[in-house]
Design a protein around this motif. Structure first.
Motif, PDB file in Angstrom:
ATOM      1  N   ASP A   5      34.801  52.249  47.040  1.00  0.00           N
ATOM      2  CA  ASP A   5      33.614  51.416  46.876  1.00  0.00           C
ATOM      3  C   ASP A   5      34.038  49.985  46.551  1.00  0.00           C
ATOM      4  N   PHE A   6      33.245  49.029  46.997  1.00  0.00           N
ATOM      5  CA  PHE A   6      33.526  47.611  46.735  1.00  0.00           C
ATOM      6  C   PHE A   6      32.230  46.957  46.279  1.00  0.00           C
ATOM      7  N   ARG A   8      30.435  43.426  44.513  1.00  0.00           N
ATOM      8  CA  ARG A   8      30.621  41.987  44.292  1.00  0.00           C
ATOM      9  C   ARG A   8      29.433  41.446  43.509  1.00  0.00           C
ATOM     10  N   LEU A  48      36.498  48.920  43.628  1.00  0.00           N
ATOM     11  CA  LEU A  48      36.968  47.594  43.254  1.00  0.00           C
ATOM     12  C   LEU A  48      35.769  46.762  42.813  1.00  0.00           C
ATOM     13  N   ASP A  50      34.843  43.031  42.398  1.00  0.00           N
ATOM     14  CA  ASP A  50      35.250  41.663  42.721  1.00  0.00           C
ATOM     15  C   ASP A  50      34.557  40.678  41.787  1.00  0.00           C
TER      16      ASP A  50
END
Length: 287
Positions: A5-6, A8, A48, A50
């Motif tokens: 998974d990302f 932001r 992550l 960000d």
């Protein structure tokens, strides 16, 4: 290869809320450590986080008599914008990697990795810095020496993020030195930071890459603070300099590894302590 998974977030609040829901998420800003691990498949986290869009983490400002440096402020800005106010930290920052790494790498990332060889750690320890940790539960500030608990381990709880580093503005000369095969783009065999405070007649030290965690040489600090001629600024006697170096070396607990032996590290620390003391004291005499 598993999916990752990302996320932001746009704000710090959003970042902390996500971290609370996903404690295994690894924060990324400069990416100088985590991207290497990802590219070589050393570590693949479930998610992550960000932090680059979070402007609060990329700013610095005054916090009383301390300077509050956001966790995502890169080394290059520490050098260019804080060099006169935090000279020891700026000297250490100049030894970090290449210009490209200094443009991306951050103090927050350095602290999160918690490597005993982190170049930014000794000056933070020597200057009495605190590390600010935040979560949805609140904020706490930890003295730099207490932040590290072991090799690549720290006091961060799973839902916490490093949000800032609070460093007292220098009130006297500061110095930093490290031993390696070259001055930059190398992991330190050992490192040493020194901070002199003529107002309080105090001495701060920081030892790196010569123990499981960065540490102070408290006996060396006490000895030197009493031995220096703060008022007349007289030259330092060679016996004082050598004893300071010896006490610094005794404070370390190095190991033998591929980069150097324990004996070499102790010797190098003694030499660096004497040299940085000479540089710092000469600056004080000329001020």
């Amino acid at each position: 290869m598993t999916d990752m998974d990302f996320h932001r977030p746009a704000t710090l609040t959003e970042a902390l809320e996500y971290k609370a829901r996903n404690p295994g998420a690894v924060p990324i800003a400069g990416g100088t450590d985590i991207m290497v691990e990802l590219n070589f498949d050393v570590h693949r986290p479930a998610a992550l986080l960000d932090l680059n869009p979070v402007t609060e983490l990329a700013e610095w400002g005054n916090d009383g008599d301390r300077i509050r440096i956001g966790a995502c402020v890169p080394y290059s800005r520490v050098i260019n914008e804080l060099g006169t106010r935090l000279p020891g930290l700026a000297i250490a920052a100049r030894t970090v990697g290449s210009p490209q790494i200094r443009n991306r790498g951050t103090l927050g990332g350095n602290l999160g990795a918690a490597s005993p060889a982190g170049d930014g750690h000794p000056p933070l320890v020597a200057s009495g810095a605190h590390i600010e940790l935040s979560s949805v539960r609140g904020v706490r500030r930890i003295p730099a020496p207490e932040f590290f608990t072991g090799v690549k381990r720290n006091v961060l709880e799973p839902d916490e993020l490093i949000t800032a580093i609070l460093v007292p503005a220098a009130r006297g000369p500061q110095q930093f030195a490290k031993i390696g095969t070259r001055n930059a783009m190398v992991i330190a065999v050992c490192a040493f930071a020194l901070s002199l405070d003529p107002e309080s007649r105090g001495v701060g030290t920081g030892i790196g890459s010569a123990a499981p965690t960065p540490r102070r040489a408290t006996s060396a600090e006490t000895f030197l603070s009493e031995a220096l001629d703060w008022e007349k600024r007289s030259d330092i006697d060679e016996t004082v300099s050598r004893r300071f170096g010896r006490l610094t070396a005794e404070a370390a607990s190095p190991i033998d590894d591929v980069r150097g032996s324990a004996a070499y590290r102790r010797h190098a620390l003694s030499v660096m302590a004497r040299r940085t003391l000479g540089w710092a004291w000469k600056e004080y005499q000329c001020a």
